[in-house]
Design a protein around this motif. Structure first.
Motif: not given
Length: 546
Positions: A47-53, A403-404, A455-458
């Motif tokens: 899950v990316s940060f933007d995907h949930y928040f 994890d990613d 890596g990506p923001r989580l």
């Protein structure tokens, strides 16, 4: 650094059994630098940060979905601005993204089941496009619509996001406790590198490999770095035909053992003696999700980081010799357990000081076979269970981490704290992550390639009576910040040579250790995520769902 305990913890626990559960618990967590005596890390998937928040704390609140209304004074996050929502770089970059070019779009609660996106080491770097963050549909997007027939039929699905009407529990936890909007994957890549970074902060030191191929890359010093999802060598549930690796060096379990602190990694499906309601057993234990309609194995070997290290592996999945020995060094289970063993330990009064929880596959949040609603059920059930143990809860912290990113779009690039120049790198140019070969050097550790990061923001949340309330932390952190918290709290700040833990930002600002821990229960509904009981510090009951 603390000295190892003179008396083995196993001996102390035998004495504890004679004296009763209170003595066992008192010996389990050792001396700590904070009031946190028990840490539970719920480590979820993809899950990316933007995907949930991305739109937090503003939810759409359509009919027939759980409602979310933010508390007055809720702080803003680094999420979607109008420009990012309506004139997004991924929408404007048609030359690269083609038909997949898309602005971010809301996924309805009925669209909880989606396809999995591409989240490998190289494609994620390509999607970032040297910080322009405009090439996600082209490089990490997966073709095809969500199963309910959404009109989003291209690789633009990677731009989809949820809000507080679907990930309701996580938004409510963010309202009551602390969250970060500036936490990143330690490196790029999928599940296994993320899991390894959580416990050791380094993905190199590959000492054994079978059919590894593109799962590893040269580290620049004659060795190899893990960049993908090879299974652990020796695990009886690992692949018999695919890639296998083993790692050397220290992990956080070794550090905790050195000072006699109890700990465990608890994963769904690890107990091979059980039979599930659907008749599956052994390594084939599985569940079918009512949301995704797919059946997934409970235990996934490449999600179990401690199995990659000989010192902390339990390759035969041996069972703990007794409930009192869960978390104890020297027992045949070697700190690797089934999720059910966590509940057993807590109910028997010997909750380990440090517990890592991994959901069964269908509840781990990984798109394609899991989903936000199954994930929510798992998370809420764990936290409700712990909060009802009031004596334990007042000294407990739960960290929810990932994890990613699964390749899901996130607009924020983190700092490049470790450069890498390999054929698998592509962040700033073909074969390039950054422009030099420095970072993470030490007197005994030459610079390691294949660890491009951050890596990506989580997402990252801290749920505890000691967490700041309705607080958004902007400190730059990464997965190894959790490792650093454990090191600082239990092992006197000892660091692992060559690990990201040395430069990781701390989680300290998400806590308030100056006020007494006197919070009551904050319980949610596992299905809807709606608050069912909130006994706040002032003794009044509050709720923000309508």
């Amino acid at each position: 650094m603390q000295k190892p305990l003179a008396t083995s913890l196993a001996t102390l626990l035998v004495a504890g059994q004679m004296a009763g559960p209170a003595t066992i618990q008192a010996q389990s967590y050792g001396s700590t630098s904070t009031p946190i005596k028990h840490l539970v890390v719920i480590f979820q998937e993809n899950v990316s940060f933007d995907h949930y928040f991305g739109t937090y704390p503003r939810a759409t609140n359509p009919p027939n979905e759980p409602k979310f209304h933010a508390r007055s004074g809720t702080p803003a996050v680094n999420g979607y601005t109008d420009g990012l929502l309506f004139t997004n770089p991924n929408y404007l970059n048609t030359a690269v993204n083609g038909a997949g070019a898309s602005n971010p779009f809301r996924l309805d609660r009925s669209e909880a089941a989606t396809a999995d996106q591409d989240h490998d080491y190289t494609p994620e770097q390509q999607a970032f496009h040297a910080g322009l963050m405009d090439s996600f549909p082209a490089f990490t997007g997966t073709a095809g619509p969500p199963p309910n027939g959404s009109t989003q039929t291209t690789t633009g699905l990677v731009m989809g996001y949820y809000d507080g009407n679907t990930v309701t529990a996580l938004w409510n936890y963010a309202q009551r406790y602390a969250m970060s909007d500036n936490s990143f994957g330690t490196t790029f890549g999928p599940s296994t590198p993320g899991a390894i970074n959580l416990i050791s902060g380094q993905t190199n030191n590959v000492t054994d490999q079978i059919n590894a191929g593109g799962d590893v890359i040269g580290d620049g010093s004659g060795g190899f770095t893990l960049i993908s999802d090879a299974d652990p060598v020796g695990d009886v549930c690992s692949t018999t035909t695919g890639a296998l690796v083993q790692l050397s060096g220290q992990n956080v379990g070794d550090l905790l053992n050195s000072v006699g602190i109890t700990w465990g990694f608890f994963e769904g499906g690890f107990d091979l003696t059980k039979t599930n309601p659907n008749g599956t057993t052994g390594c084939k234990r599985s569940h079918k999700s009512a949301i995704t309609g797919s059946t997934k194995l409970d235990y996934i070997p490449h999600h179990q980081p401690f199995q990659y290290y000989k010192s902390t592996a339990n390759p035969q999945h041996l069972r703990p010799s007794s409930p009192a020995m869960i978390g104890v060094d020297g027992d045949q289970a070697n700190h690797q357990y089934d999720l059910t063993d966590f509940y057993t330990a807590v109910n028997n009064g010997n909750m380990p000081a440090v517990s890592f929880l991994k959901a069964a596959g269908y509840q781990d949040g990984h798109a394609g076979y899991s989903d936000p609603l199954d994930e929510q059920t798992f998370i809420v059930n764990v936290i409700n269970f712990l909060q009802k143990k009031s004596d334990l809860w007042k000294s407990t912290a739960v960290i929810i981490a990932y994890d990613d990113s699964d390749g899901w779009y996130d607009h924020q690039m983190g700092p490049i704290v470790n450069q890498s120049q390999t054929s698998a790198d592509a962040l700033t140019a073909p074969g390039q992550c950054g422009s030099s070969s420095n970072s993470l050097d030490g007197p005994k550790a030459p610079h390691v390639q294949g660890r491009c990061g951050y890596g990506p923001r989580l997402p990252l949340l801290v749920i505890s009576p000691w967490a700041k309330q309705n607080y958004v932390d902007h400190t730059v952190t990464d997965q190894s910040s959790i490792l650093r918290f454990i090191e600082d709290n239990w092992v006197g700040g000892q660091r692992i040579e060559g690990s990201f833990d040395e430069l990781a930002g701390t989680l300290d600002s998400m806590f308030d250790f100056k006020r007494p821990s006197n919070e009551g229960q904050y319980l949610l509904d596992p299905s809807t995520g709606i608050v069912t009981s909130d006994q706040s510090n002032d003794g009044n009951s509050h709720g923000w769902n309508f």
